[in-house]
Write a protein that holds these residues in place. Sequence first.
Motif, PDB file in Angstrom:
ATOM      1  N   ARG A 254     -20.884 103.576  39.099  1.00  0.00           N
ATOM      2  CA  ARG A 254     -20.921 105.027  39.190  1.00  0.00           C
ATOM      3  C   ARG A 254     -19.899 105.520  40.207  1.00  0.00           C
ATOM      4  N   ARG A 255     -19.741 104.804  41.306  1.00  0.00           N
ATOM      5  CA  ARG A 255     -18.791 105.213  42.331  1.00  0.00           C
ATOM      6  C   ARG A 255     -18.239 103.998  43.054  1.00  0.00           C
ATOM      7  N   VAL A 256     -16.982 104.110  43.464  1.00  0.00           N
ATOM      8  CA  VAL A 256     -16.401 103.206  44.462  1.00  0.00           C
ATOM      9  C   VAL A 256     -16.128 104.056  45.696  1.00  0.00           C
ATOM     10  N   TYR A 257     -16.643 103.629  46.829  1.00  0.00           N
ATOM     11  CA  TYR A 257     -16.442 104.355  48.083  1.00  0.00           C
ATOM     12  C   TYR A 257     -15.401 103.631  48.932  1.00  0.00           C
ATOM     13  N   TYR A 258     -14.687 104.418  49.710  1.00  0.00           N
ATOM     14  CA  TYR A 258     -13.641 103.880  50.583  1.00  0.00           C
ATOM     15  C   TYR A 258     -13.981 104.245  52.018  1.00  0.00           C
ATOM     16  N   SER A 259     -13.937 103.266  52.882  1.00  0.00           N
ATOM     17  CA  SER A 259     -14.289 103.480  54.281  1.00  0.00           C
ATOM     18  C   SER A 259     -13.151 102.987  55.165  1.00  0.00           C
ATOM     19  N   ALA A 260     -12.508 103.919  55.861  1.00  0.00           N
ATOM     20  CA  ALA A 260     -11.410 103.538  56.745  1.00  0.00           C
ATOM     21  C   ALA A 260     -11.919 102.623  57.849  1.00  0.00           C
ATOM     22  N   PHE A 261     -11.241 101.523  58.043  1.00  0.00           N
ATOM     23  CA  PHE A 261     -11.617 100.580  59.100  1.00  0.00           C
ATOM     24  C   PHE A 261     -11.630 101.285  60.450  1.00  0.00           C
ATOM     25  N   SER A 262     -12.680 101.028  61.202  1.00  0.00           N
ATOM     26  CA  SER A 262     -12.801 101.603  62.528  1.00  0.00           C
ATOM     27  C   SER A 262     -12.851 100.474  63.553  1.00  0.00           C
ATOM     28  N   LEU A 273      -5.296  96.775  65.632  1.00  0.00           N
ATOM     29  CA  LEU A 273      -5.722  97.410  66.883  1.00  0.00           C
ATOM     30  C   LEU A 273      -6.104  98.869  66.690  1.00  0.00           C
ATOM     31  N   GLN A 274      -5.575  99.496  65.646  1.00  0.00           N
ATOM     32  CA  GLN A 274      -5.850 100.903  65.406  1.00  0.00           C
ATOM     33  C   GLN A 274      -6.397 101.101  64.000  1.00  0.00           C
ATOM     34  N   ARG A 275      -7.192 102.151  63.846  1.00  0.00           N
ATOM     35  CA  ARG A 275      -7.698 102.466  62.528  1.00  0.00           C
ATOM     36  C   ARG A 275      -6.596 103.127  61.710  1.00  0.00           C
ATOM     37  N   PRO A 276      -6.651 103.013  60.383  1.00  0.00           N
ATOM     38  CA  PRO A 276      -5.657 103.692  59.541  1.00  0.00           C
ATOM     39  C   PRO A 276      -5.870 105.198  59.602  1.00  0.00           C
ATOM     40  N   PRO A 277      -4.871 105.982  59.235  1.00  0.00           N
ATOM     41  CA  PRO A 277      -5.062 107.437  59.233  1.00  0.00           C
ATOM     42  C   PRO A 277      -6.222 107.836  58.323  1.00  0.00           C
ATOM     43  N   LEU A 278      -7.032 108.763  58.791  1.00  0.00           N
ATOM     44  CA  LEU A 278      -8.138 109.240  57.966  1.00  0.00           C
ATOM     45  C   LEU A 278      -7.627 109.829  56.655  1.00  0.00           C
ATOM     46  N   MET A 279      -6.416 110.382  56.695  1.00  0.00           N
ATOM     47  CA  MET A 279      -5.830 110.939  55.482  1.00  0.00           C
ATOM     48  C   MET A 279      -5.651 109.877  54.404  1.00  0.00           C
ATOM     49  N   ARG A 280      -5.442 108.626  54.800  1.00  0.00           N
ATOM     50  CA  ARG A 280      -5.286 107.562  53.804  1.00  0.00           C
ATOM     51  C   ARG A 280      -6.571 107.402  52.990  1.00  0.00           C
ATOM     52  N   GLU A 281      -7.697 107.410  53.664  1.00  0.00           N
ATOM     53  CA  GLU A 281      -8.988 107.340  52.973  1.00  0.00           C
ATOM     54  C   GLU A 281      -9.130 108.524  52.003  1.00  0.00           C
ATOM     55  N   HIS A 282      -8.743 109.711  52.465  1.00  0.00           N
ATOM     56  CA  HIS A 282      -8.838 110.914  51.643  1.00  0.00           C
ATOM     57  C   HIS A 282      -7.962 110.794  50.401  1.00  0.00           C
TER      58      HIS A 282
END
Length: 416
Positions: A254-262, A273-282
């Motif tokens: 039904r869905r695939v969810y994407y969660s930016a690494f934190s 060392l850093q999380r990816p841009p939140l915009m990438r998840e969007h």
Amino acid sequence: MAQLDLRAKLAILADAAKYDASCASSGTAKRKSAPGGKGLGSTEGMGICHAYAPDGRCISLLKILLTNSCVFDCHYCINRKSSNVRRARFTPEEIVDLTLNFYKRNYIEGLFLSSGIIATPDYTMEQIVRVARLLREEHDFRGYIHLKTIPDADPELVHQAGLYADRVSINVELPTVAGLTRLAPEKSAPRIEGAMRDVKSSIEDLRDAKKRFKSAPRFAPAGQSTQMIVGADAATDGDIIRRAAGLYGSFGLRRVYYSAFSPIPDASAVLPLQRPPLMREHRLYQSDWLMRFYEYQPGEVAQATDPATGMLPLDIDPKLAWALRFRERFPVDVNRASREALLRVPGLGVKAVDAILATRRWRRLRLADVARLTVSIAKVRPFLIAEDWRPVALAEKADLRSLVAPRREQLELFAA
């Protein structure tokens, strides 16, 4: 852990559950308390919102872990065995009491329950199923239940979870097998996919049985979902898009969810060392919608990525990126073009396209008519022809991207 009171456990285990994004509650069967007070809960009411259904309804969910203790040592997980975090554990009865009490106070409309692995996968799955069984059978709870299942558990336990839950989910964790092997060596991609395949079969079998026998039980009427962590490994957006498409096609998700690494405390040296841009998840969610609702093939969506890096642009959405790359397909005539062609016009949503198709049966559309159906006619104009509009100068402009891309302050506002 035994010395913690219920409030302290709730603080620890609700916070630990925040890394799991796959808790939307759309698509389940309608079910509510019967007249005269029989049953408790509903999948239809309104309340304090924690998740949004596609139709805009707010669904409030109690989102917690059974425990944040785990025998696995996945590098990216804050609850891994070697992590130095405060541990807690609920009993099934405590979760049932919390769910019922929160529901009666109109705080929630359902439960999202996941867990670290306690002792063995089978034991953990038994505890998760016990929570759902107590709610459904002993308290006649009719609200929404989403259970995160354990792929290494006995398939019969996973099947029992589906009989009690509205939705079940099994996380694939990472987009590539190489990434999973490197960051979660105790987990197996074939076992995860095998469990997802079993769930798909159960959903299809009992859906068919329900058509023939009214007494046949429902199995996960809201289907199954999964989640991928973005940015913890070297997978590109193109890799993630193709993986998501494969999951939809193979397992009927039904869905695939994407969660930016934190980044997490005491992180492993193999993690970024850093999380990816939140915009990438969007942008990945937007690419997902193109496949699910806009009739794009996975290969087409992947064409919106940069050929050199395999990444989606962050300053424009994937649909616009695809249109700019294939400018020879535009402009399209709103009074003549097919639904497929109109769905590829940046700025036109599914409802707008359907409205165009319905309206043009009776009259020819002008640019002002289209403007009433979209948020930004400036974004749409270069890509379409209307009765009184033909974008001759815009279509030939070399730097068309600068005219239709969002302003920098808009992007910064989103990131903030």
